[in-house]
Design a protein around this motif. Structure first.
Motif, PDB file in Angstrom:
ATOM      1  N   LYS A  44       8.045   1.334   6.715  1.00  0.00           N
ATOM      2  CA  LYS A  44       8.966   2.427   7.058  1.00  0.00           C
ATOM      3  C   LYS A  44       8.812   3.596   6.085  1.00  0.00           C
ATOM      4  O   LYS A  44       9.119   4.741   6.412  1.00  0.00           O
ATOM      5  CB  LYS A  44      10.409   1.902   7.022  1.00  0.00           C
ATOM      6  CG  LYS A  44      11.444   2.935   7.394  1.00  0.00           C
ATOM      7  CD  LYS A  44      12.782   2.305   7.776  1.00  0.00           C
ATOM      8  CE  LYS A  44      13.595   1.896   6.558  1.00  0.00           C
ATOM      9  NZ  LYS A  44      14.922   1.367   6.966  1.00  0.00           N
ATOM     10  N   HIS A  45       8.318   3.292   4.902  1.00  0.00           N
ATOM     11  CA  HIS A  45       8.177   4.309   3.859  1.00  0.00           C
ATOM     12  C   HIS A  45       6.820   4.996   3.907  1.00  0.00           C
ATOM     13  O   HIS A  45       6.479   5.782   3.018  1.00  0.00           O
ATOM     14  CB  HIS A  45       8.448   3.680   2.489  1.00  0.00           C
ATOM     15  CG  HIS A  45       9.818   3.053   2.442  1.00  0.00           C
ATOM     16  ND1 HIS A  45      10.957   3.790   2.246  1.00  0.00           N
ATOM     17  CD2 HIS A  45      10.229   1.774   2.666  1.00  0.00           C
ATOM     18  CE1 HIS A  45      12.016   2.993   2.308  1.00  0.00           C
ATOM     19  NE2 HIS A  45      11.602   1.765   2.565  1.00  0.00           N
ATOM     20  N   ILE A  46       6.023   4.665   4.929  1.00  0.00           N
ATOM     21  CA  ILE A  46       4.712   5.295   5.134  1.00  0.00           C
ATOM     22  C   ILE A  46       4.734   5.896   6.538  1.00  0.00           C
ATOM     23  O   ILE A  46       5.056   5.176   7.496  1.00  0.00           O
ATOM     24  CB  ILE A  46       3.567   4.247   5.075  1.00  0.00           C
ATOM     25  CG1 ILE A  46       3.673   3.371   3.819  1.00  0.00           C
ATOM     26  CG2 ILE A  46       2.215   4.934   5.153  1.00  0.00           C
ATOM     27  CD1 ILE A  46       2.671   2.215   3.794  1.00  0.00           C
ATOM     28  N   PRO A  47       4.393   7.164   6.707  1.00  0.00           N
ATOM     29  CA  PRO A  47       4.352   7.700   8.069  1.00  0.00           C
ATOM     30  C   PRO A  47       3.421   6.856   8.954  1.00  0.00           C
ATOM     31  O   PRO A  47       2.349   6.437   8.508  1.00  0.00           O
ATOM     32  CB  PRO A  47       3.802   9.119   7.869  1.00  0.00           C
ATOM     33  CG  PRO A  47       4.205   9.488   6.468  1.00  0.00           C
ATOM     34  CD  PRO A  47       4.095   8.187   5.692  1.00  0.00           C
ATOM     35  N   ILE A  50      12.719   9.205   2.829  1.00  0.00           N
ATOM     36  CA  ILE A  50      12.368   7.800   3.081  1.00  0.00           C
ATOM     37  C   ILE A  50      10.876   7.586   2.829  1.00  0.00           C
ATOM     38  O   ILE A  50      10.465   6.581   2.252  1.00  0.00           O
ATOM     39  CB  ILE A  50      12.705   7.401   4.543  1.00  0.00           C
ATOM     40  CG1 ILE A  50      14.217   7.409   4.770  1.00  0.00           C
ATOM     41  CG2 ILE A  50      12.125   6.027   4.886  1.00  0.00           C
ATOM     42  CD1 ILE A  50      14.632   7.221   6.233  1.00  0.00           C
ATOM     43  N   GLN A  51      10.078   8.588   3.248  1.00  0.00           N
ATOM     44  CA  GLN A  51       8.635   8.367   3.220  1.00  0.00           C
ATOM     45  C   GLN A  51       7.920   8.931   2.001  1.00  0.00           C
ATOM     46  O   GLN A  51       6.819   8.476   1.683  1.00  0.00           O
ATOM     47  CB  GLN A  51       8.033   8.903   4.526  1.00  0.00           C
ATOM     48  CG  GLN A  51       8.629   8.104   5.702  1.00  0.00           C
ATOM     49  CD  GLN A  51       7.995   8.378   7.040  1.00  0.00           C
ATOM     50  OE1 GLN A  51       7.607   9.509   7.326  1.00  0.00           O
ATOM     51  NE2 GLN A  51       7.896   7.350   7.873  1.00  0.00           N
ATOM     52  N   PHE A  52       8.554   9.881   1.314  1.00  0.00           N
ATOM     53  CA  PHE A  52       7.836  10.509   0.192  1.00  0.00           C
ATOM     54  C   PHE A  52       8.514  10.375  -1.162  1.00  0.00           C
ATOM     55  O   PHE A  52       8.008  10.869  -2.158  1.00  0.00           O
ATOM     56  CB  PHE A  52       7.564  11.991   0.497  1.00  0.00           C
ATOM     57  CG  PHE A  52       6.863  12.196   1.821  1.00  0.00           C
ATOM     58  CD1 PHE A  52       5.767  11.417   2.172  1.00  0.00           C
ATOM     59  CD2 PHE A  52       7.305  13.158   2.715  1.00  0.00           C
ATOM     60  CE1 PHE A  52       5.126  11.595   3.398  1.00  0.00           C
ATOM     61  CE2 PHE A  52       6.671  13.346   3.935  1.00  0.00           C
ATOM     62  CZ  PHE A  52       5.580  12.556   4.290  1.00  0.00           C
ATOM     63  N   CYS A  53       9.677   9.716  -1.208  1.00  0.00           N
ATOM     64  CA  CYS A  53      10.287   9.462  -2.519  1.00  0.00           C
ATOM     65  C   CYS A  53       9.913   8.056  -2.984  1.00  0.00           C
ATOM     66  O   CYS A  53       9.400   7.252  -2.213  1.00  0.00           O
ATOM     67  CB  CYS A  53      11.813   9.608  -2.454  1.00  0.00           C
ATOM     68  SG  CYS A  53      12.357  11.291  -2.083  1.00  0.00           S
ATOM     69  N   ASN A  91       6.020   4.061  -7.831  1.00  0.00           N
ATOM     70  CA  ASN A  91       5.259   5.294  -7.625  1.00  0.00           C
ATOM     71  C   ASN A  91       4.680   5.375  -6.219  1.00  0.00           C
ATOM     72  O   ASN A  91       3.848   4.556  -5.824  1.00  0.00           O
ATOM     73  CB  ASN A  91       4.157   5.398  -8.677  1.00  0.00           C
ATOM     74  CG  ASN A  91       4.735   5.650 -10.058  1.00  0.00           C
ATOM     75  OD1 ASN A  91       5.735   6.360 -10.196  1.00  0.00           O
ATOM     76  ND2 ASN A  91       4.130   5.041 -11.068  1.00  0.00           N
ATOM     77  N   ASP A  92       5.099   6.392  -5.482  1.00  0.00           N
ATOM     78  CA  ASP A  92       4.802   6.499  -4.055  1.00  0.00           C
ATOM     79  C   ASP A  92       3.461   7.185  -3.803  1.00  0.00           C
ATOM     80  O   ASP A  92       3.257   8.351  -4.146  1.00  0.00           O
ATOM     81  CB  ASP A  92       5.926   7.295  -3.383  1.00  0.00           C
ATOM     82  CG  ASP A  92       5.949   7.059  -1.889  1.00  0.00           C
ATOM     83  OD1 ASP A  92       6.138   5.890  -1.483  1.00  0.00           O
ATOM     84  OD2 ASP A  92       5.761   8.026  -1.130  1.00  0.00           O
ATOM     85  N   LEU A  93       2.558   6.461  -3.173  1.00  0.00           N
ATOM     86  CA  LEU A  93       1.196   6.980  -2.945  1.00  0.00           C
ATOM     87  C   LEU A  93       1.176   8.080  -1.892  1.00  0.00           C
ATOM     88  O   LEU A  93       1.908   8.032  -0.902  1.00  0.00           O
ATOM     89  CB  LEU A  93       0.270   5.842  -2.524  1.00  0.00           C
ATOM     90  CG  LEU A  93      -0.216   4.952  -3.664  1.00  0.00           C
ATOM     91  CD1 LEU A  93      -0.767   3.641  -3.131  1.00  0.00           C
ATOM     92  CD2 LEU A  93      -1.260   5.689  -4.512  1.00  0.00           C
ATOM     93  N   LYS A  94       0.278   9.051  -2.110  1.00  0.00           N
ATOM     94  CA  LYS A  94       0.058  10.130  -1.138  1.00  0.00           C
ATOM     95  C   LYS A  94      -0.826   9.588  -0.018  1.00  0.00           C
ATOM     96  O   LYS A  94      -2.038   9.824   0.000  1.00  0.00           O
ATOM     97  CB  LYS A  94      -0.695  11.276  -1.826  1.00  0.00           C
ATOM     98  CG  LYS A  94       0.161  12.416  -2.289  1.00  0.00           C
ATOM     99  CD  LYS A  94      -0.726  13.567  -2.757  1.00  0.00           C
ATOM    100  CE  LYS A  94       0.096  14.543  -3.580  1.00  0.00           C
ATOM    101  NZ  LYS A  94      -0.770  15.456  -4.369  1.00  0.00           N
ATOM    102  N   ILE A 138       0.808  -1.230   0.000  1.00  0.00           N
ATOM    103  CA  ILE A 138       0.000   0.000   0.000  1.00  0.00           C
ATOM    104  C   ILE A 138       0.839   1.277   0.000  1.00  0.00           C
ATOM    105  O   ILE A 138       0.287   2.372  -0.034  1.00  0.00           O
ATOM    106  CB  ILE A 138      -0.967   0.022   1.205  1.00  0.00           C
ATOM    107  CG1 ILE A 138      -0.198  -0.035   2.536  1.00  0.00           C
ATOM    108  CG2 ILE A 138      -1.950  -1.152   1.112  1.00  0.00           C
ATOM    109  CD1 ILE A 138      -1.080   0.164   3.761  1.00  0.00           C
ATOM    110  N   ASN A 139       2.157   1.114   0.036  1.00  0.00           N
ATOM    111  CA  ASN A 139       3.018   2.302  -0.008  1.00  0.00           C
ATOM    112  C   ASN A 139       3.097   2.872  -1.416  1.00  0.00           C
ATOM    113  O   ASN A 139       3.309   4.062  -1.599  1.00  0.00           O
ATOM    114  CB  ASN A 139       4.431   1.944   0.467  1.00  0.00           C
ATOM    115  CG  ASN A 139       5.415   3.071   0.238  1.00  0.00           C
ATOM    116  OD1 ASN A 139       5.282   4.146   0.817  1.00  0.00           O
ATOM    117  ND2 ASN A 139       6.388   2.843  -0.647  1.00  0.00           N
ATOM    118  N   HIS A 140       2.946   1.993  -2.382  1.00  0.00           N
ATOM    119  CA  HIS A 140       3.231   2.389  -3.763  1.00  0.00           C
ATOM    120  C   HIS A 140       2.420   1.575  -4.750  1.00  0.00           C
ATOM    121  O   HIS A 140       1.787   0.571  -4.371  1.00  0.00           O
ATOM    122  CB  HIS A 140       4.729   2.182  -4.055  1.00  0.00           C
ATOM    123  CG  HIS A 140       5.190   0.782  -3.725  1.00  0.00           C
ATOM    124  ND1 HIS A 140       5.836   0.473  -2.550  1.00  0.00           N
ATOM    125  CD2 HIS A 140       5.058  -0.392  -4.410  1.00  0.00           C
ATOM    126  CE1 HIS A 140       6.100  -0.827  -2.530  1.00  0.00           C
ATOM    127  NE2 HIS A 140       5.639  -1.375  -3.642  1.00  0.00           N
TER     128      HIS A 140
HETATM  129 CA    CA Z   1       5.671   6.456   0.953  1.00  0.00          CA
END
Ligand code: CA
Ligand code: LM2
Length: 437
Positions: A172-175, A129-132, A138-141, A94-96
């Motif tokens: 780790k890549h999602i707040p 880490i979290q927004f790139c 492709n990193d989801l908002k 679900i991160n991307h």
């Molecule tokens: Ca992310």
């Protein structure tokens, strides 16, 4: 299944990596009686085409369809496993979304639903880490209500089919607060564990995630590997559960190896590719020692790390142990230790620790179970306090108890709890309340 069995605590689960839904449905009749609590299944959503195992970490939508089967097969698997008291945990990506153009009409997601950092991730920078984009994915908002709703709808759809838990991929890549907002949209009794590879000195820590559910403790597999491969001595594992900087036992998911670490082996991680006896006794330790919620890795054989799974599934052409599917979870001793962990779960204590000052160790779990592990290079012969009630027990790692006979070695515990423990090099022994003859 008797009511008593149904009420048994279940304290370990298995990752049936890349298995078909139909095969897992059949496997639940095997692993339910072994005592596994749940199966972690591979990502079930539609993903990019290709044979590499990792295509499933590139979602293109949230329909339940792919290499392991379709929605109907998935739903049948969940129901079938339920009959055997085995839960299904879904690996939730679900991160991307997939790499490529930022347009997924099936959801739908458009360019505006993604972050716009295209740099490689700098692990020294929380924002990056979290927004790139992680590996160009492709990193989801995940801060957007629209995106949160789409993700929650996907997860709730799986819950409607009977899914009981989720592994949050790339957590780790999602707040942590974004994960919290998504979990808020799910029923409260859904089990969550988050994949966070904690690393000393990085700005995002695994401890930020414990409020949402359990978290992977990646240090565990490295430490187990280094100790069982002889880079350090087993006696030093005694206080592992109290080590500074580790997740609390009640928050930690532990494993010898997982699908990533068995390919890109950091430090000392062990897998089925190592000496089987050593890998086996490392699993014995994991399942006997009171720390974390253990996940047993069940792999397929590979030479190339991108290589996909065997063509046929375990119950549809191939078999376990034929050099294609490894089926570590079915190794007699590993399955026996899952039962050991269930039987001893009432005593989350560690008692009667003994070691020879090097690689021979033993301990009990209250008066419910006793284990001895010889990781040294010579034989072990000791009279040890087992903590167990007097009686004759079947060593569940060398055989099975059926009624009052034992196909393996017997261990005689005297009225004061002592027993003669004899073990060859790289071998282990375990007895427990239910292995008494
Ligand atoms: Ca992310
Ligand atoms: C995970 N946890 O955080 C999974 O456990 C791990 O298996 C996933 O990586 C990763 N995160 C993303 O969900 C795997 C695999 C990668 C692969 C990705 C996406 O380890 O090698 O990346 O899935 O399929 C592949 C290529 C990579 C390329 C990327 C995008 O190997 O070279 O990067 O696709 O096209 C440009």
């Amino acid at each position: 299944q008797s009511e008593a069995q149904a009420k048994d605590p279940r304290t370990a689960f298995v990752h049936l990596f890349e298995w078909n839904w139909d095969d897992i449905a059949k496997e639940c009749a095997v692993i339910g009686p072994m005592g596994y609590a749940a199966v972690q299944v591979s990502p079930p959503q539609e993903s990019v085409p290709g044979n590499a195992w990792w295509t499933r970490y590139q979602p293109i939508g949230y329909e339940i369809v792919g290499r392991s089967g379709d929605r109907k097969q998935f739903a049948e698997m969940v129901q079938e496993c339920r009959k055997h008291n085995v839960d299904i945990y879904v690996d939730a990506v679900i991160n991307h979304m997939a790499a490529g153009p930022r347009n997924y009409p099936a959801v739908p997601y458009v360019w505006n639903d993604f972050h716009d950092c295209f740099e490689p991730i700098d692990y020294g920078d929380r924002g990056k880490i979290q927004f790139c984009d992680l590996e160009g994915l492709n990193d989801l908002k995940t801060e957007s209500e629209y995106v949160r709703d789409r993700i929650a709808n996907y997860l709730n759809d799986l819950v409607s089919l009977g899914v009981r838990g989720f592994r949050i991929d790339a957590a780790k890549h999602i707040p942590a607060s974004d994960i919290a907002a998504i979990i808020d949209r799910l029923p409260k009794d859904i089990y969550i564990f988050q994949e966070v590879i904690g690393a000393f000195g990085e700005p995002v820590s695994e401890f930020e995630y414990v409020g949402n559910g359990d978290v992977t403790e990646f240090k565990y597999g490295n430490v187990l590997g280094s100790h069982f491969k002889g880079q350090s001595q087993l006696k030093y594992l005694r206080d592992l559960r109290n080590w500074q900087g580790w997740l609390d036992s009640s928050d930690a998911i532990v494993f010898t190896d997982n699908h990533d670490t068995q390919r890109d082996r950091p430090f000392s991680v062990m897998s089925f590719k190592d000496d089987g006896a050593r890998y086996f006794i490392a699993n014995v330790f994991m399942l006997a020692y009171p720390y974390g919620y253990p996940k047993v890795m069940s792999s397929f054989a590979f030479e190339d790390k991108d290589q996909g799974r065997p063509e046929s599934g375990v119950h549809s052409g191939a078999e376990c142990f034929d050099g294609q599917w490894i089926c570590e979870h079915r190794w007699q001793g590993i399955a026996a230790m899952v039962k050991f962990r269930n039987v001893t779960s009432g005593a989350f204590s560690l008692d009667n620790w003994w070691d020879n000052g090097a690689n021979q160790i033993a301990f009990s779990r209250g008066d419910l179970g006793f284990v001895a592990i010889n990781g040294g290079s010579f034989g072990m012969s000791q009279r040890l306090q087992t903590g167990m009630p007097e009686g004759t027990y079947c060593n569940v790692l060398s055989g099975q108890r059926s009624d009052f006979s034992c196909s393996g070695d017997r261990v005689v515990v005297d009225p004061s709890g002592f027993a003669d423990i004899v073990l060859s090099s790289t071998n282990a022994l375990a007895i427990h309340r239910d292995s008494k003859l």
